[in-house]
Motif scaffolding. Sequence first.
Motif, short mmCIF file in Angstrom:
data_model
loop_
_atom_site.label_atom_id
_atom_site.label_comp_id
_atom_site.label_asym_id
_atom_site.label_seq_id
_atom_site.Cartn_x
_atom_site.Cartn_y
_atom_site.Cartn_z
N ASN A 1 46.02 15.98 14.29
CA ASN A 1 45.85 17.22 13.79
C ASN A 1 45.31 17.29 11.99
OD1 ASN A 1 46.14 19.18 15.61
ND2 ASN A 1 48.57 18.94 15.62
N ASP A 2 45.65 16.50 11.28
CA ASP A 2 45.33 16.31 10.06
C ASP A 2 44.34 15.51 9.73
OD1 ASP A 2 47.69 17.79 9.99
OD2 ASP A 2 48.96 16.30 9.29
N ALA A 3 43.77 14.48 10.48
CA ALA A 3 42.78 13.58 10.04
C ALA A 3 41.33 14.11 9.77
CB ALA A 3 42.59 12.43 11.10
N LYS A 4 40.71 13.69 8.91
CA LYS A 4 39.34 13.94 8.38
C LYS A 4 38.43 12.91 9.06
CE LYS A 4 40.04 17.97 6.40
NZ LYS A 4 39.80 19.25 7.13
N VAL A 5 38.86 11.96 9.27
CA VAL A 5 37.86 11.03 10.13
C VAL A 5 38.15 10.98 11.73
CG1 VAL A 5 37.73 9.77 8.06
CG2 VAL A 5 39.30 9.22 9.52
N THR A 6 37.60 10.23 12.24
CA THR A 6 37.69 10.14 13.79
C THR A 6 38.82 9.11 14.14
OG1 THR A 6 35.34 10.00 14.06
CG2 THR A 6 36.60 9.12 15.93
N VAL A 7 39.75 9.88 14.98
CA VAL A 7 40.92 9.12 15.40
C VAL A 7 40.59 8.48 16.75
CG1 VAL A 7 43.43 9.33 16.05
CG2 VAL A 7 42.27 10.51 14.08
N ILE A 8 40.65 7.00 17.00
CA ILE A 8 40.82 6.82 18.43
C ILE A 8 42.29 6.74 18.76
CG2 ILE A 8 40.57 4.73 19.95
CD1 ILE A 8 38.28 3.65 17.93
N LYS A 9 42.37 7.86 19.52
CA LYS A 9 43.77 8.05 20.03
C LYS A 9 44.12 7.89 21.67
CE LYS A 9 42.86 13.18 19.89
NZ LYS A 9 41.66 13.04 18.99
N HIS A 10 45.45 7.55 21.51
CA HIS A 10 45.95 7.15 22.84
C HIS A 10 47.25 7.99 23.02
CE1 HIS A 10 48.33 3.97 25.09
NE2 HIS A 10 48.49 5.09 25.77
#
Lengths: 418, 418
Positions: free
Chosen positions: A216-225
Amino acid sequence: MDVKHYMAQLGAQAREAAGLLSRADTGAKNAALLAMARAIDSSREALIEANQLDLENGRNNGLDAAMLDRLELTPERIGTMVEGLKQVAGLPDPVGGITDMNFMPSGIQVGKMRVPLGVIGIIYESRPNVTAEAASLCLKSGNATILRGGSEAIHSNQAVAACIRAGLVEAGLPEAAVQVVETTDRAAVGELITMPEFVDVIVPRGGKGLIERISNDAKVTVIKHLDGICHVYIDAEADPKKALDIALNAKTHRYGTCNTMETLLVNSVVADLMLPELAKAYAEKGVELRGCERTRGVLSDAVAATEEDWSTEYLAPVLAIKVVDSIDEAITHINRYGSHHTDAIVTENYTLSRRFLTEVDSSSVMVNASTRFADGFEYGLGAEIGISTDKIHARGPVGLEGLTSQKYVVLGDGHIRQ
Amino acid sequence: MDVKHYMAQLGAQAREAAGLLSRADTGAKNAALLAMARAIDSSREALIEANQLDLENGRNNGLDAAMLDRLELTPERIGTMVEGLKQVAGLPDPVGGITDMNFMPSGIQVGKMRVPLGVIGIIYESRPNVTAEAASLCLKSGNATILRGGSEAIHSNQAVAACIRAGLVEAGLPEAAVQVVETTDRAAVGELITMPEFVDVIVPRGGKGLIERISNDAKVTVIKHLDGICHVYIDAEADPKKALDIALNAKTHRYGTCNTMETLLVNSVVADLMLPELAKAYAEKGVELRGCERTRGVLSDAVAATEEDWSTEYLAPVLAIKVVDSIDEAITHINRYGSHHTDAIVTENYTLSRRFLTEVDSSSVMVNASTRFADGFEYGLGAEIGISTDKIHARGPVGLEGLTSQKYVVLGDGHIRQ
C-alpha cells in the motif's frame, strides 16, 4: 539518529555499489559467496552468542513459541546457511546472457542482454537465516541489497551481516553491496519503500499483514507474495488412485506452506466414490473437513462450510470441500475464491486438462500433480527468493532470473535510420 | 455523475471481459480487429464530423497550433488507423505460447505459458488515433482496456470507440473488452490508477508531467516512459565516416522523438579531427551547438554549455557536446546525466564496444548504430505501445509481449511431493 538521513545514506551507498556490482564478473561474485560461507562457518560461536541475546530479549518481551523457534539459530540452521551460500555460488550466473540476437531488415542486429535490476530492498521478519539467503541471491544476480530484518533478530542479523561483509571485502567487492539496516526504528521501513531514487524493487517476506502494508505504501515495485489458497479439482474422469494420492499429498505433506491445498473440489459424478475414501485418509491424518451441503450429504460428519471458508488460507489441518457439477463450475470457483497461486486438476481427459491449464488464472497450473510442487527448487530454478502472486515482472516462484531484467543490445556497422 | 461509482463500474465490466478475452482464440481476436478496421473505414464522415467538433472547441479554448495538429483526424490519419488495425491482426498471437517445457528430477514437466496481464488502463493526451492503436494492441494480447483520452478529443475518441465496439460485437467478443471513459472529469484518472482490484497495469502516453503525476499517485504498476536523454560517444578508435553519419542521423533525422541524441560525447584524441567537420554538418541543418570548455576550444562559435544542458531533453535542433578523455568518463557521464533510454558508441575497438554494452545502464545500448533505431518496429516487435525507461517487467520498446506475463504449467502423472 535521523532515520531519513540514515536510510538515504544507505540508499546512496547501495546505488553506487550496484553500479560496480553490475559489472562484477561471475568469478568475483562466486568468490565472495564462498568467502561468506567460510566466514559464517568459522563464526558459529559469535553467531550463536548474538542469537542468544535476541532469544533472551524475545523471551523477556513475551514472544510466543513459534516466533522464538523461527528466531533461533541452531548449529544445523547455521550449517544450512553455509550450504545455501555454496549452492548459490554453484548456480549459473544470469547476468550478461544475450538472447534472441537477430538481423533486422535495416541491417542492424538486435538482441536482449540480461542485466541486474539495481538495488533490492528486502523486508523480513524474525528468521535470521533469511539475511544470508536473500543477500546471496541478490549478489549472484548482480544487485545491491538493503536488508531490513525484524527488530527481534537485530543482533543475529548484524552478526550474519559481519560475515557477509567479510566475504565481500575478501573478494574485492564493495562492502555496501549488502547492507543490513542497523536501526530498529520502524520509520526505516517507511523510508526504504519510498526512495525510488535509491531502491528499484522491494521483496517483502513475511505474513500477509506485512506485505499488504508495504504494498500500500511503497513507491517502488513490490514483488509480493500474498496468500496461497490453492485448489485440487478431482474431475469425473480422474484416475481414483492418482486423485487420492494428490489430494492427500497436497493437503497433508506440510500444513503451513503457501502451496498447500486449502479447498478440494470434487465432480459430482465421482463424489460418492471418492469422498468416503478421502475422508478416511484425512481422518487418519487428523484433518478437519468442512463441506458444502452436497459434501455433507455424503460425509455426514463434515462441518458445514461457510462462505468464508472458500477464501480462507488455513495453514492448518483443515480442508474445505465442495462438490461441483462441471469443470466450468470448478474454474469459476477457483478464479473467484482462489489467490491465483497454484491450482491442479486430476483428470485423464485431454480436452479438460487443456482447458484447465488455459483458463485457470494462477501463477502455477497443474495437471495430475500435487500443488506442493510449486517451488523454485522443484521447478529447477536452483533458488527461490519468494513466490510472486503478482502478474507483473515475475509470476510464481522467483529465482535469480526474476531479480534481473533485459536491455536491448543493437549492433551495427555505421547504420543510420532512413 | 458519481465518478467513483462510474469508474468502478467500468472496472468491474473490464475485469469480467478480461476473463473472456483471455481465452478468446486468435481467430476471434483477428476477426474483431479486421471488423474494427472496416467500421472505421466506413465511418470516415462521422469520424471527421466528430473531430470537427473537437477542433472547433479547441480553437475556442485557445489550444495552440501543435496541439490542434495532434488533435486533427485527417483522411490520411484515418487511413493509418485502418492500416494499423490490419497490421496488428497480422501479428503472431503471443497468448498461450508454451516455452521451456522440461522434465525435472521428480518426474514432473515444468514450462511457462504466456498469458495476458488482465486489464490495462491507457491514459493519453490529444491524439485520437491512439484510441484505435492502443485498443488493438491490448486486444491482440488478450487484455481488456480502459482508455482515457484527453478531454479536448472526447468527441473524436467516442466516435472511434463506436467503431471499436462494432468490431467487437461483430466478432462475438465482449463489448467491454475496450471501454473509452465518457466523462471529461479529471477525477476519472485518479480513480483509474487507484483501483488495483480492476486494473493491472497503467500505460500513460504523453508528456513527462503527465507521466510523473500518474507514477506518483498510481496504486498499480505503471509502464512508464519518461525522458529520452540519449548519447552518442565517438571513441578515439571510431571510424570517422561512421561517426559523422551516426552523429548526424541521431540528432537530425527527427528532433522531437525520444530516441534523438541530445548530448554528443567526443574522445579528446579525435576532437580536433571530428568536431569541425561535425559542426559544419550541423550548421547546414541549423542545429545550435552548446559545448563544454574543451569543445569551445575547437569550436569557438559554440554556446557555453551549463550543468543543466547535460540533463536536458531539448526535443529541438539543439545539441550539447562534451569532450571526454576516456570511455570511463563517457560511461560515467551517460549513467549520471542520461535517462537510461538509448545510448550508442562509435568505435572499431572490440574490447571497448563490449565494455560499453555491458556498463551503460540503458534500455537500449548500441554499437555503431544511430540511436534513432530504438523503436518497436525497427526491433522487429511489429508494434509498440511505448518505450519503457523502467527496469521492471518491460524495458525499452514494448510490443505485444510486454503486455503479457508468463505462468507456470506443470504436467504430471499422479506425481506427489516426497
